[in-house]
Each structure stands twice: as structure tokens, then as C-alpha cells.
Design an enzyme around this catalytic site. Structure first.
Site, PDB file in Angstrom:
ATOM      1  CB  SER A   1      -3.287  -4.683 -19.324  1.00  0.00           C
ATOM      2  OG  SER A   1      -4.600  -5.193 -19.177  1.00  0.00           O
TER       3      SER A   1
ATOM      4  CG  ASP B   1      -2.225   7.785   3.803  1.00  0.00           C
ATOM      5  OD1 ASP B   1      -1.072   7.327   3.666  1.00  0.00           O
ATOM      6  OD2 ASP B   1      -2.476   8.997   3.729  1.00  0.00           O
TER       7      ASP B   1
ATOM      8  CG  ASP C   1       2.949   3.677   4.308  1.00  0.00           C
ATOM      9  OD1 ASP C   1       2.266   4.419   5.049  1.00  0.00           O
ATOM     10  OD2 ASP C   1       3.428   4.068   3.225  1.00  0.00           O
TER      11      ASP C   1
ATOM     12  CG  ASP D   1       2.289   8.763   1.614  1.00  0.00           C
ATOM     13  OD1 ASP D   1       1.261   8.065   1.795  1.00  0.00           O
ATOM     14  OD2 ASP D   1       3.384   8.262   1.311  1.00  0.00           O
TER      15      ASP D   1
ATOM     16  CG  ASP E   1      -4.811  -3.636 -11.668  1.00  0.00           C
ATOM     17  OD1 ASP E   1      -5.981  -3.594 -12.090  1.00  0.00           O
ATOM     18  OD2 ASP E   1      -3.834  -3.856 -12.392  1.00  0.00           O
TER      19      ASP E   1
ATOM     20  CG  HIS F   1      -5.466  -2.064 -15.283  1.00  0.00           C
ATOM     21  ND1 HIS F   1      -4.815  -3.249 -15.004  1.00  0.00           N
ATOM     22  CD2 HIS F   1      -5.762  -2.110 -16.607  1.00  0.00           C
ATOM     23  CE1 HIS F   1      -4.741  -3.972 -16.094  1.00  0.00           C
ATOM     24  NE2 HIS F   1      -5.292  -3.308 -17.089  1.00  0.00           N
TER      25      HIS F   1
END
Length: 561
Positions: free
Chosen positions: A199, A266, A269, A273, A433, A479
């Protein structure tokens, strides 16, 4: 002459040291002080204190849980000719038998220039001296926002420059020489130097790479807070959208939208999972009809009533506009926003019991930036957003760039000198994030590629960057931490160790390992994909995916790196 006299004493003393207790004395630390390491800096020997700590257990997402002994050495220094100037630094020393000729600086987060005992253990864990600074702000717990303005309401430029880059530079220079002196490392032997932060700490790491190219052999920079003018003001984008559309969702409604987004995206890809690994495909495939009208229910909590209802069209419109980013009245892009699947922290609302309704809650990060650093008022938040529009946010951003551009933007893209010095960077950013847009890191990576390798194709430039700079987007991660809404997401807890392998042994990471040592984090621009019914993992090149992270910030007349 002064250095020669005390150094000869130190050599004799160091030869007899065999344990941590031998070096963890005030007298020994005074002998080892880096008195002449920085021009214009005076170290105060009378300020030295030492403390021996045994069986300390360090636990964090940034390193494996470890129990160790260390010596805490703290001292102060001042800048010659600056009235009332005192900077405190703290270094943790490993036992001589654990020392591996390494030094590690650590950074802060938010408005803080250090993360205290949360980050500093990382250096000792890898066999190095580890350091942090108070930036000259008065104490290790005093943050930059506490000293940003002088009593007369003007900018504290000394403090601003220290926060921007100078304090971290001085911490490292002093720390590396202290390390050499403490452990009696001869000038002919190399001490490897590293940095780790996330950060604001990630930004601090980049400030060193960009300005002091030979300072660190390696840097781990997580979710860096690049472009303070855009980054901090952007926290108000959600508030302005809520105000414009005149809709303020109950938190439970937003949580429902987020959970349904995760469930919908989800599998993109190739594996279901509970992790959104391909947020770049999410918006194109998200079924809004399945979200509209979905029921939500949350129990009452302190200060808030129970929340029940169905997701409204108004809430969906707010979220769509929010994800699209900050657009001015001419339809030009000012900045980008977070990836689908992240939490909606910048859309938080507050419950008004008198009216039994949810109302605007101005972001403290964005509000304090405007109140304190732009308006130069001692405000922890701006009191209202009345008459504030996207154009207003743009004006604040441009003013912030003009005022702090050379200090806090930290996006200088020509890293030729760092590469020439042999430095390496591992840059990580959570794909979900909720505080610093993931696209922010992609933009900087791409800026470096374009500036350093303008005659190479995209793939050729990416390959050239791989020589010293690798960016990893971490699936499902928020984050600078794990994500309770996507608990299976892999966090790269041993990134510093991976960096050390790259620097010291030439083992460049193609992927990063997370929980259970499963390497499911691809280096950009490659993206994760599971095949064979979710059993085989690979990193693939996909132009549509790359394009979804790259934005044309056409609202500006000057480049935004």
C-alpha cells in the site's frame, strides 16, 4: 579520522562476540553507529537504546509465523541546519549465528510511514537486520497526516519530502552501514539490501527504486499507492456517484451483489473454487438478471438494524457506474476503479435512525486528503459533498498533481539506472483490491514498458521487463491481505524469500506460490487458466484480458504514468 578510531575498536570488540546478548548492549551499539554515512546528517550517540527480546513470535500475511530472538536498537539523528529536527530509526538485529549478510527496510500503510512490529520482523526472518523510521514526525506512532500542516496552516514541506522518499532513503543508508559495523562485515564483502512494503509501503519502495537506483538489490512492492492525487481523491468517486444517482444501498444489499458477482465469475478461469481469478472476463459474462431482485438478509448489528430486501435496479445502476470509474462531464476518463468481485468499501453508507434510512458516508481517506492536503484545513474529513461533481474531483486531482507531483505521485517510468545496477522488483497486487485499483499497478508496469522499450512490441517489451521487474496479480485477494469473502485465495506469504532467490541465486519467478505451495499466480501479462476440468493450471496470453486492464485517461493534457 573519527571513523577510523572507533572502527578499529569495533573490530576488536566484534571478534569476541558470539551471541545476541554480546552485541545487544548500548555500548556496543554506540561503537557501531553509522556516524559518517550521510552528508548533512548528525547521528546522536546519546539517543541510543537497546533491548534484548527472546522468544518473540511474529505472525503476519507477509511472512511465515516464526519465533525468534532479536535485539532492538533505536537511535535518533538530525538534519544539519534544520531547527527542531529529530528523526528516530529502529533496527531489529538477528543473532550473529542467524545473520546472512542481509539488510531489509520496511514501510508503512495509509498515512503511516512504518507498520511497527507488523512488518519489521520480515528482515530478521530472512537473516537480516530490519529497519523502520518515524520520518521525523515525533514518534514511531505519529502519522504523516498529523504533521502535514504547520501551525500557520501552510504545508510542512520538510515532513512531506521525508514521507515522500527521503526518510526511507536515510533509513536504508544508515541501516546498511549499521549492519556492516554491528557484524564486522568487511568492505570487500557484499551486504544484500532489500525492501518490503504494501500500500503506502509499496509506494515508498518504488520511491527508492525511482530515485536511488543502487540502494536496494531487491524490492517487494505490494499494491503501491501510486498517484496520490488520483488515488486519494478517487475514494470519493463512489460518493459522488451515489449522490448523483440519489441512491444509498444498505450494506447488506452491496454484500449480496458482491457475493453473487463472485459466484457468477468464479468459473471463468476454468475452475469453480470460490475465487475470482479472471475479473477481466467478469463484466462481459456477468448475468445482471440473476442479481436483480435477489433477496438479501443481514442480522442487526451495533448501531444498525436488521437488513432485509431485494437487490434493486437503482443499486445495480450505482454499481455499474462505480465499476466504470471516474468520468467527467465531457465523457472523458479521469480514473479507473476496482475490479468486479471486490468489496464496496467506497460505497459505505451510514444508518440514520431518525429517518430510518441509509445515507451518504463520505470516505475518510478521500475526505481527509481534500480537507487537509488540498484545502489546507485541519479536517479529518470534508463536511459535505454538496455541489461536488466528477468535474470537481478532476479539478482536485489536477491541483494535487501540481502541488505534490514530484513527491507523492511516484510514477517515474524510466528505471534504466535501476536495471543497470542489477536491481530486481517483485510487484504484487490483489485482483480484488477494494482500496487501490488493480489497474493502477498495470498502468505503471505498462508505462515502464513503453518508456524503456519504445521500439519493441508489447510482448517483446514484456519479455525485456522480465529481466528485472515482474508484476503478479493475485487472484481473489483484497487490499494487502487475505480476503474473508474468498477464503481460498492464495496470498504469496514468502515473496521476500522468492525475491532473495532471484537476487542472490538467479532464480527468476515465473509464478508465485500461495497457500499449500500451489503456484497459481501468473506474472503479468499472462493470466491464469485451468483446463482438464479444473485439474491442470497454466498461465496464458490473452489480448482481451490485457486490454481490459489498460485505460485511456483522456481527461488530461499531460501524460499520467
Amino acid at each position: 579520522m573519527r571513523y577510523t578510531l572507533w572502527a578499529s575498536t569495533l573490530v576488536a570488540s566484534a571478534a569476541a562476540t558470539t551471541s545476541l546478548s554480546d552485541i545487544c548492549t548500548t555500548a556496543y551499539a554506540k561503537q557501531a553507529l553509522p556516524l559518517d554515512s550521510l552528508q548533512g546528517v548528525t547521528v546522536d550517540p546519546s539517543s541510543v537504546s537497546t533491548s534484548l527480546v527472546t522468544n518473540f513470535t511474529a505472525e503476519s500475511v507477509f511472512y511465515p509465523t516464526t519465533t525468534f530472538d532479536y535485539c532492538n536498537v533505536t537511535f535518533a539523528y538530525s538534519h544539519d541546519g534544520v531547527d527542531g529536527d529529530i528523526v528516530h530509526v529502529q533496527y531489529w538485529l538477528p543473532a550473529p549465528g542467524k545473520f546472512k549478510n542481509r539488510y531489509v527496510s520496511t514501510g508503512g500503510g495509509g498515512w503511516a510511514i512504518n507498520s511497527g512490529s507488523t512488518s519489521i520482523p520480515t528482515g530478521v526472518i530472512v537473516g537480516g537486520v530490519s529497519g523502520l523510521t518515524d520520518g521525523g514526525f515525533g514518534s514511531f506512532t505519529t502519522q504523516f497526516n498529523g504533521v502535514a500542516l504547520l501551525a500557520n496552516g501552510t504545508i510542512n514541506w520538510q515532513g512531506t519530502y521525508m514521507f515522500g522518499y527521503q526518510a526511507q532513503h536515510e533509513l536504508a543508508v544508515l541501516g546498511k552501514q549499521l549492519t556492516r559495523n554491528i557484524y564486522n562485515v568487511s568492505s570487500s564483502k557484499k551486504i544484500y539490501s532489500y525492501y518490503q512494503g504494501c500500500s503506502e509501503g509499496g509506494r515508498e519502495g518504488w520511491s527508492q527504486v525511482q530515485r536511488f537506483p543502487d540502494q536496494f538489490d531487491g524490492v517487494v512492492a505490494g499494491a503501491p499507492a501510486f498517484r496520490w492525487a488520483q488515488q486519494q481523491t478517487n475514494h470519493l468517486t463512489g460518493n459522488v456517484i451515489q449522490q448523483k444517482l440519489d441512491y444509498y444501498s444498505p450494506p447488506c444489499e452491496l454484500e449480496k451483489i458482491m457475493n453473487l458477482t463472485v459466484a457468477s465469475c468464479d468459473p471463468l478461469d476454468g475452475k469453480t473454487d470460490g475465487i475470482v481469478s479472471r475479473s477481466d472476463l467478469c463484466l462481459k459474462n456477468l448475468n445482471w438478471n440473476s442479481i436483480l431482485g435477489a433477496s438479501y438478509s443481514c442480522a442487526a448489528a451495533s448501531g444498525t438494524p436488521a437488513q432485509t430486501g431485494k437487490v434493486t435496479a437503482e443499486a445495480i445502476e450505482v454499481v455499474k457506474t462505480y465499476w466504470n470509474g471516474l468520468i467527467d462531464s465531457d465523457g472523458k476518463r479521469v480514473y479507473f476503479n476496482y475490479q468486479p468481485g471486490s468489496t464496496f468499501d467506497d460505497l459505505d453508507t451510514v444508518y440514520n435512525s431518525a429517518t430510518d434510512s441509509w445515507e451518504l458516508s463520505i470516505s475518510g481517506l478521500g475526505g481527509q486528503w481534500i480537507g487537509l492536503y488540498i484545502d489546507l484545513l485541519q479536517e479529518t474529513n470534508i463536511p459535505t459533498l454538496d455541489n461536488v461533481t466528477a468535474d470537481t474531483l478532476k479539478e482536485w486531482i489536477i491541483f494535487g498533481q501540481k502541488t505534490y507531483g514530484d513527491i507523492l505521485q511516484t510514477t517515474y517510468p524510466d528505471l534504466t539506472d535501476f536495471q543497470a545496477a542489477g536491481g530486481k522488483v517483485i510487484h504484487v497486487h490483489g485482483e480484488q483490491d477494494y482500496s487501490i485499483p488493480t489497474a493502477s499497478s498495470v498502468r505503471y508496469w505498462n508505462s515502464v514498458r513503453e518508456v524503456m522499450f519504445p521500439k519493441k512490441s508489447f510482448t517483446q517489451g514484456a519479455a525485456a521487463l522480465d529481466d528485472f521487474y515482474r508484476l503478479f496479480l493475485i487472484p481473489g485477494v483484497g487490499h494487502c491481505s487475505t480476503n474473508s469473502y474468498q477464503p481460498g485465495a492464495p496470498w504469496p506469504q514468502t515473496t521476500l524469500q522468492t525475491l532473495i532467490e532471484w537476487v542472490e541465486n538467479g532464480k527468476a519467478p515465473a509464478t508465485l506460490a500461495g497457500s499449500g505451495d500451489i503456484e497459481t499466480m501468473c506474472r503479468w501479462p499472462l493470466r491464469p487458466l485451468w483446463t482438464s476440468n479444473g485439474k491442470k493450471f497454466q498461465c496464458v496470453y490473452n489480448q482481451d484480458s490485457i486490454d481490459s486492464f489498460i485505460y485511456d485517461l483522456d481527461a488530461y493534457t499531460l501524460p499520467v504514468y
